[in-house]
Design a protein around this motif. Structure first.
Motif, PDB file in Angstrom:
ATOM      1  N   GLU A 102       1.892  -5.962  10.596  1.00 43.64           N
ATOM      2  CA  GLU A 102       1.541  -4.542  10.689  1.00 43.64           C
ATOM      3  C   GLU A 102       2.305  -3.922  11.851  1.00 43.64           C
ATOM      4  O   GLU A 102       2.240  -4.397  12.986  1.00 43.64           O
ATOM      5  N   TYR A 138      -4.559   2.775   0.289  1.00 45.13           N
ATOM      6  CA  TYR A 138      -5.286   1.619  -0.232  1.00 45.13           C
ATOM      7  C   TYR A 138      -5.049   1.356  -1.726  1.00 45.13           C
ATOM      8  O   TYR A 138      -4.509   0.337  -2.101  1.00 45.13           O
ATOM      9  N   HIS A 164       0.852  -1.186   0.000  1.00 39.80           N
ATOM     10  CA  HIS A 164       0.000   0.000   0.000  1.00 39.80           C
ATOM     11  C   HIS A 164       0.892   1.242   0.000  1.00 39.80           C
ATOM     12  O   HIS A 164       1.917   1.297   0.690  1.00 39.80           O
ATOM     13  N   HIS A 215       3.490  -4.479   6.350  1.00 42.94           N
ATOM     14  CA  HIS A 215       2.571  -3.341   6.272  1.00 42.94           C
ATOM     15  C   HIS A 215       2.842  -2.407   7.447  1.00 42.94           C
ATOM     16  O   HIS A 215       3.511  -2.777   8.407  1.00 42.94           O
ATOM     17  N   SER A 216       2.289  -1.201   7.359  1.00 44.23           N
ATOM     18  CA  SER A 216       2.668  -0.187   8.351  1.00 44.23           C
ATOM     19  C   SER A 216       1.520   0.726   8.746  1.00 44.23           C
ATOM     20  O   SER A 216       1.765   1.828   9.245  1.00 44.23           O
ATOM     21  N   ASP A 268       5.264 -10.151   4.592  1.00 47.63           N
ATOM     22  CA  ASP A 268       4.736  -8.974   3.913  1.00 47.63           C
ATOM     23  C   ASP A 268       4.589  -7.868   4.944  1.00 47.63           C
ATOM     24  O   ASP A 268       3.775  -7.975   5.869  1.00 47.63           O
ATOM     25  N   GLU A 292       2.260   3.316   3.396  1.00 47.75           N
ATOM     26  CA  GLU A 292       2.771   2.548   4.529  1.00 47.75           C
ATOM     27  C   GLU A 292       4.294   2.527   4.462  1.00 47.75           C
ATOM     28  O   GLU A 292       4.879   1.895   3.589  1.00 47.75           O
ATOM     29  N   SER A 342      -5.632 -11.029  -0.953  1.00 47.16           N
ATOM     30  CA  SER A 342      -4.485 -10.420  -0.301  1.00 47.16           C
ATOM     31  C   SER A 342      -3.238 -11.262  -0.525  1.00 47.16           C
ATOM     32  O   SER A 342      -3.308 -12.426  -0.933  1.00 47.16           O
ATOM     33  N   ASP A 374      -1.886   2.466   7.117  1.00 45.39           N
ATOM     34  CA  ASP A 374      -1.952   3.443   6.037  1.00 45.39           C
ATOM     35  C   ASP A 374      -2.079   4.871   6.570  1.00 45.39           C
ATOM     36  O   ASP A 374      -2.175   5.100   7.781  1.00 45.39           O
ATOM     37  N   ASN A 414      -3.584  -5.271  -2.615  1.00 46.69           N
ATOM     38  CA  ASN A 414      -3.764  -6.356  -1.652  1.00 46.69           C
ATOM     39  C   ASN A 414      -5.148  -6.994  -1.732  1.00 46.69           C
ATOM     40  O   ASN A 414      -5.572  -7.695  -0.816  1.00 46.69           O
ATOM     41  N   LEU A 441       1.342 -11.626   7.032  1.00 40.71           N
ATOM     42  CA  LEU A 441       1.208 -10.197   6.794  1.00 40.71           C
ATOM     43  C   LEU A 441       1.387  -9.527   8.149  1.00 40.71           C
ATOM     44  O   LEU A 441       0.661  -9.826   9.093  1.00 40.71           O
TER      45      LEU A 441
END
Length: 345
Positions: free
Chosen positions: A207, A100, A57, A144-145, A142, A60, A191, A147, A110, A205
């Motif tokens: 975060e 997104y 995304h 992610h951070s 993967d 992120e 995803s 959004d 995703n 995944l």
């Protein structure tokens, strides 16, 4: 699946080499060639091939910085196995600073895996990453951070509908990341986590971070938690920190509320807050401040993430909840309560 030569697109790393360059998504006339920054590290000794991606995304950032730090720290002579590091997976969305979706076809990467080589831009990108990166890995991470518009508590997500071997190994990776709740997801929404199903390989995944911030301390934490996984699987020399089962925050169910109207969103709580079933968690007003709809928690549990932007459109995610296994009606019905051996998750 150790190979003497590690090849991604036109990038080639031989044993003992670290190569940095671009994986190219070729133009089809609707867009110019897209250059995806990749680091390949090929160790001198045999071991697993691991794929790690960031910025699926566009908004992120913590994972991007963490992966840069990791790529600069690891030397091929210290590695047993191979690493494929995709620094910015969704380059067009990243450069456009979009949440997104991407700017070319308005699709969420995703939600497009494993992709379609004959599809739209984002579907072609998903197909390229699936085939060139995940298709030749033994397991994946993967990154992610959170959004640009999200407040969230750190967690890892794995696919609980994969084969038993893949499911248990994926959950183990989530435990080793040790970021927060380890959540078993049954969603098949396109995803990256669905790669576990397509290629029958474990992965998570993750975060960490939120609100579009690039936090240096969190980036270092991301790097260190990835190293912990690499220690455990023997890619690097080091002692892995393995949490005991009773120390892991296992979660079976996520509950999400989406907006059913346009308006202004006012959340009442922050990520990590505990709420009771039917508790008011936010409301939407019109542009004059008149309340149009109140939203209540469907469960007793914690807020996993929520939307922080004032502007809300019909269908946008608002807020997500998790329940502790022992407090979750669904988990009780599945016979998962009061046990730390979560083999059924």
């Amino acid at each position: 699946m150790k190979k003497d030569i590690l090849k991604v697109g036109n990038l080639v790393a031989r044993p003992g080499e670290k190569i940095q360059g671009n994986l190219t998504l070729k133009s089809d006339g609707d867009y110019e060639d897209v250059q995806i920054p990749v680091t390949l590290i090929n160790g001198l000794e045999e071991g697993k091939t691991v794929a790690i991606t960031a910025a699926v995304h566009g908004g992120e950032y913590t994972g991007v910085f963490g992966l840069i730090k990791l790529s600069r720290e690891i030397k091929p002579e210290d590695l047993k196995g191979q690493l494929i590091l995709v620094h910015i997976t969704n380059v067009s969305a990243f450069e456009a600073k979009m949440q997104y979706i991407g700017p070319i076809d308005g699709k969420n990467l995703n939600r497009c895996f494993p992709g379609d080589k004959n599809g739209t831009y984002t579907e072609k990108l998903a197909h390229l990453i699936s085939e060139e990166v995940y298709g030749q890995s033994d397991f994946f991470l993967d990154l992610h951070s959170g959004d640009i518009h999200e407040d969230l508590m750190p967690f890892t997500l794995y696919h609980r509908e994969a084969s038993e071997e893949v499911r248990l190994e994926s959950r183990k990776i989530g435990e080793l990341m040790n970021l927060g709740p380890v959540i078993g997801s049954g969603s098949d929404c396109g995803s990256i986590n669905g790669m576990a199903m397509k290629y029958n390989i474990p992965g998570v995944l993750a975060e960490l971070g939120c609100r579009g911030e690039c936090n240096v301390d969190l980036a270092i934490l991301y790097k260190n938690r990835i190293l912990n996984v690499l220690y455990y699987y023997g890619l690097l020399e080091g002692e892995a920190d393995e949490p005991k089962a009773e120390e892991v925050d296992y979660v079976h169910c996520m509950y999400c509320l989406d907006s059913d109207m346009d308006g202004l969103w006012y959340p009442s709580y922050s990520a990590g807050d505990e709420v009771d079933e039917n508790q008011l968690v936010g409301y939407i007003t019109d542009y004059f401040g008149n309340i149009l709809r109140e939203y209540h928690s469907p469960v007793t549990g914690r807020i996993l993430y929520n939307t922080t932007s004032l502007a809300i459109r019909n269908g946008d995610p608002l807020i997500s909840f998790i329940s502790n296994v022992n407090d979750c009606t669904c988990c009780v019905n599945h016979g998962l309560a009061e046990t730390h051996n979560m083999d059924n998750i």
